[in-house]
Every structure is written in C-alpha cells, then in structure tokens.
Motif scaffolding. Sequence first.
Motif, PDB file in Angstrom:
ATOM      1  N   ASN A  51       0.901   7.236  -6.312  1.00 36.29           N
ATOM      2  CA  ASN A  51      -0.360   7.959  -6.504  1.00 36.29           C
ATOM      3  C   ASN A  51      -1.140   7.415  -7.702  1.00 36.29           C
ATOM      4  O   ASN A  51      -1.640   8.174  -8.536  1.00 36.29           O
TER       5      ASN A  51
ATOM      6  N   LYS B 159       0.546   4.287  -2.675  1.00 36.85           N
ATOM      7  CA  LYS B 159       0.299   5.681  -2.316  1.00 36.85           C
ATOM      8  C   LYS B 159       1.424   6.583  -2.831  1.00 36.85           C
ATOM      9  O   LYS B 159       1.178   7.696  -3.271  1.00 36.85           O
TER      10      LYS B 159
ATOM     11  N   GLU C 240       0.828  -1.217   0.000  1.00 32.60           N
ATOM     12  CA  GLU C 240       0.000   0.000   0.000  1.00 32.60           C
ATOM     13  C   GLU C 240       0.859   1.264   0.000  1.00 32.60           C
ATOM     14  O   GLU C 240       0.493   2.264  -0.612  1.00 32.60           O
TER      15      GLU C 240
END
Length: 152
Positions: A90, A87, A83
């Motif tokens: 993006n 992130k 994860e």
Amino acid sequence: MNFFSRNKQIINYGLTLALFLFLLKWLETRYIIADDGGDTYIGIVAVIFTGLGIWLALKLRKPVLQTVVVEKEVYRSDFTLDEAELKRLNLSKRELEVLQLMAEGLSNQEIAERLFVSLNTIKTHSAQLFEKMEVKRRTQAVDLGKKLSIIP
C-alpha cells in the motif's frame, strides 16, 4: 595422530636439526677435521645455522592469508515492477519515489530538493515507508524493495 599433524612443522624442524648434527659429527670423524680442524668445524656450524636463520626468518615474515567468502545477493538488471507487492504494501506514488531516490543514495535533503518539497515532508514519507515495509533503516528498506521487485 592428531599430535603429529598439529606439530608437523616443529617435528620437521627438529628432525632437520638432528640430521645436520649427525652430518657434522660424521664429517668431523671421517673427512674434514684432522689435526687443526676446529676452525673448519666452527665455519660449517656457522654456515648451517645462518642458513637455518634465514629460512626461519622468511617463514615468519610470510603473511598468513585468510580467505573470506562474502555472499551478496545480486539483483537482475531486467527489472519489472511487481504490482501485487506494491498493492500489498500500500505504498503511495510519492513514497515509491522516495524509496527509489533512497536507492540512488541520496540524502533526505537531496531528495527534498529533487522533489521540490520540504525536508519534513521527506521525513514523514520516509517514516510512513519504513512503517509500511516494517523496517528500521534506509538500507533495509532499499534491500527489501529490491527483493520484492518494487524498485530496480
């Protein structure tokens, strides 16, 4: 020493021929050639050189094998989505879906059909995906995605 190691086969071949010539001369003077031994001498020479020709032909016909070692990274099958990397890059959900379908080997048209969107939409998602991942090709994007554990 380097000269002998480089030309080992040629030196061995030359020594073998010298040994055969010595053997023929020895046979000529001692045992075989008497009064009318020219035919015998010619027969022995023919047999020896026929054998040498066969041996040399077999040596030359043997293919030279070259071992090539190819190293390729193998990805584990126990996939867990990272994860934090997702992130950091993006990536949107749709871009991640497009990347996963690229990893399956689908073309842009096949991805568009699978996701029920237009081809231009897939091209836009791909371009954004490449920009975010800082790659130029689909294969680079898939490899990077697997390395970063964002696709299985």
